[in-house]
Design a protein around this motif. Sequence first.
Motif, PDB file in Angstrom:
ATOM      1  N   GLY A 160      72.780 -25.987 -25.101  1.00 59.93           N
ATOM      2  CA  GLY A 160      74.067 -25.600 -25.103  1.00 59.93           C
ATOM      3  C   GLY A 160      74.826 -26.642 -25.711  1.00 59.93           C
ATOM      4  N   TRP A 161      74.811 -27.838 -25.296  1.00 61.31           N
ATOM      5  CA  TRP A 161      75.505 -29.223 -25.946  1.00 61.31           C
ATOM      6  C   TRP A 161      75.206 -29.100 -27.448  1.00 61.31           C
ATOM      7  CZ3 TRP A 161      79.496 -32.051 -25.455  1.00 61.31           C
ATOM      8  CH2 TRP A 161      79.396 -33.143 -26.227  1.00 61.31           C
ATOM      9  N   ARG A 162      74.014 -28.880 -27.956  1.00 60.27           N
ATOM     10  CA  ARG A 162      73.663 -29.105 -29.315  1.00 60.27           C
ATOM     11  C   ARG A 162      74.254 -27.808 -29.898  1.00 60.27           C
ATOM     12  NH1 ARG A 162      67.891 -29.686 -27.823  1.00 60.27           N
ATOM     13  NH2 ARG A 162      67.467 -31.855 -27.326  1.00 60.27           N
ATOM     14  N   ALA A 163      74.289 -26.785 -29.306  1.00 61.86           N
ATOM     15  CA  ALA A 163      74.984 -25.510 -29.764  1.00 61.86           C
ATOM     16  C   ALA A 163      76.548 -25.809 -29.931  1.00 61.86           C
ATOM     17  CB  ALA A 163      74.781 -24.365 -29.199  1.00 61.86           C
ATOM     18  N   VAL A 164      77.279 -26.632 -29.353  1.00 60.33           N
ATOM     19  CA  VAL A 164      78.501 -26.797 -29.494  1.00 60.33           C
ATOM     20  C   VAL A 164      78.770 -27.650 -30.308  1.00 60.33           C
ATOM     21  CG1 VAL A 164      80.462 -27.856 -28.244  1.00 60.33           C
ATOM     22  CG2 VAL A 164      78.957 -26.168 -27.033  1.00 60.33           C
ATOM     23  N   ARG A 165      77.886 -28.878 -30.714  1.00 61.67           N
ATOM     24  CA  ARG A 165      78.303 -29.823 -31.610  1.00 61.67           C
ATOM     25  C   ARG A 165      77.441 -29.864 -32.661  1.00 61.67           C
ATOM     26  NH1 ARG A 165      74.573 -35.041 -30.649  1.00 61.67           N
ATOM     27  NH2 ARG A 165      73.097 -33.577 -31.099  1.00 61.67           N
ATOM     28  N   GLY A 166      76.459 -28.741 -33.025  1.00 59.51           N
ATOM     29  CA  GLY A 166      75.497 -28.804 -33.996  1.00 59.51           C
ATOM     30  C   GLY A 166      76.330 -28.177 -35.258  1.00 59.51           C
ATOM     31  N   GLY A 167      75.421 -28.045 -36.323  1.00 62.18           N
ATOM     32  CA  GLY A 167      75.859 -27.349 -37.673  1.00 62.18           C
ATOM     33  C   GLY A 167      75.597 -25.780 -37.387  1.00 62.18           C
ATOM     34  N   THR A 168      75.989 -25.323 -38.516  1.00 66.40           N
ATOM     35  CA  THR A 168      75.816 -23.623 -38.601  1.00 66.40           C
ATOM     36  C   THR A 168      74.385 -23.279 -37.871  1.00 66.40           C
ATOM     37  OG1 THR A 168      77.284 -23.586 -40.401  1.00 66.40           O
ATOM     38  CG2 THR A 168      76.173 -21.702 -40.067  1.00 66.40           C
ATOM     39  N   GLY A 169      73.320 -23.663 -38.734  1.00 66.30           N
ATOM     40  CA  GLY A 169      71.954 -23.210 -38.192  1.00 66.30           C
ATOM     41  C   GLY A 169      71.804 -23.579 -36.771  1.00 66.30           C
ATOM     42  N   GLY A 170      72.169 -24.952 -36.318  1.00 65.65           N
ATOM     43  CA  GLY A 170      71.912 -25.493 -35.098  1.00 65.65           C
ATOM     44  C   GLY A 170      72.603 -24.821 -33.934  1.00 65.65           C
ATOM     45  N   ARG A 171      73.791 -24.202 -34.241  1.00 65.17           N
ATOM     46  CA  ARG A 171      74.495 -23.536 -33.216  1.00 65.17           C
ATOM     47  C   ARG A 171      73.856 -22.085 -32.841  1.00 65.17           C
ATOM     48  NH1 ARG A 171      80.604 -24.887 -33.481  1.00 65.17           N
ATOM     49  NH2 ARG A 171      80.429 -26.713 -34.781  1.00 65.17           N
ATOM     50  N   ALA A 172      73.125 -21.547 -33.839  1.00 64.52           N
ATOM     51  CA  ALA A 172      72.658 -20.136 -33.431  1.00 64.52           C
ATOM     52  C   ALA A 172      71.439 -20.311 -32.780  1.00 64.52           C
ATOM     53  CB  ALA A 172      72.532 -19.408 -34.690  1.00 64.52           C
ATOM     54  N   SER A 173      70.497 -21.298 -33.198  1.00 61.60           N
ATOM     55  CA  SER A 173      69.394 -21.506 -32.490  1.00 61.60           C
ATOM     56  C   SER A 173      69.643 -22.432 -31.203  1.00 61.60           C
ATOM     57  CB  SER A 173      68.376 -22.506 -33.248  1.00 61.60           C
ATOM     58  OG  SER A 173      68.130 -21.947 -34.506  1.00 61.60           O
TER      59      SER A 173
END
Length: 192
Positions: A160-173
Motif C-alpha cells: 500500500g505504501w509503494r502504491a501511494v508513493r510509486g509511479g504509474t505502473g507501481g501504483r496499480a501493481s
Amino acid sequence: MFSSPAWLGWSVAGLFTVLAIVSLAQVLGALPCAACGDGVTGDRESAVAHAVMAVAMALMFVPWGDSVPALAWQAVFVAMAAWFAATLFRAGPGMPRWRSAATHHLLGAVAMLAMVGAMDGAPAASGDHGGHSAASAGFLLPAVLAALVVYFAADTALSGWRAVRGGTGGRASGAARAVMGAGMAAMLVPML
C-alpha cells in the motif's frame, strides 16, 4: 465457502474477479506489470500466480465456489508451491531469494493450501473455514497461520505504501498486491 453476509461475499468476490482480470491482462501483455518480476521470478509467471490466487479467492466468497473439489484446488496450490520453491532453488547466487516474488507466491500457495484443507471439512460454523479452527490442531498449525497473517498484513502495508508513493505502473501493481495481501490476511484470521 467463506462465511460472510451475502452482499459482502459478492462484493469481495467482485473485487477479486477484477484483480484476476487485471492479472490476466498482465499475462497477455495488455497491461504492464511493473512490480511483478524481480530477477528471480519472471513477470508472466508472477502475473499467472496472481490470477490463480485471485480466482480462487473470489470463488471462496460465492455460494457455488463449493462446486470446485478441494482436491483440484490442492493440486493447483501444491503445483504452485513446487514451482516457486524450484524457482527459489534455481536462483543464482546474489539474487534476492527471500525477498523475491517467488517467496511471496510460495507463502501464498501454502496459505491457500491451509485454507482449502480447513474448508474441506464440515460445513462452516461461526465464521470458521469448514468448521475447523487452528486451535484444535495442536501448536504448529496455529503458529504457521499466525506467521502467515503477520506476513500478509505487513506485505499489505508495504505494498500500500509503494502504491501511494510509486509511479504509474507501481501504483496499480502495488494496489493490487495490497488488496490481495489484505484478503489473504482476512481469510486466515478466522482459522486461528
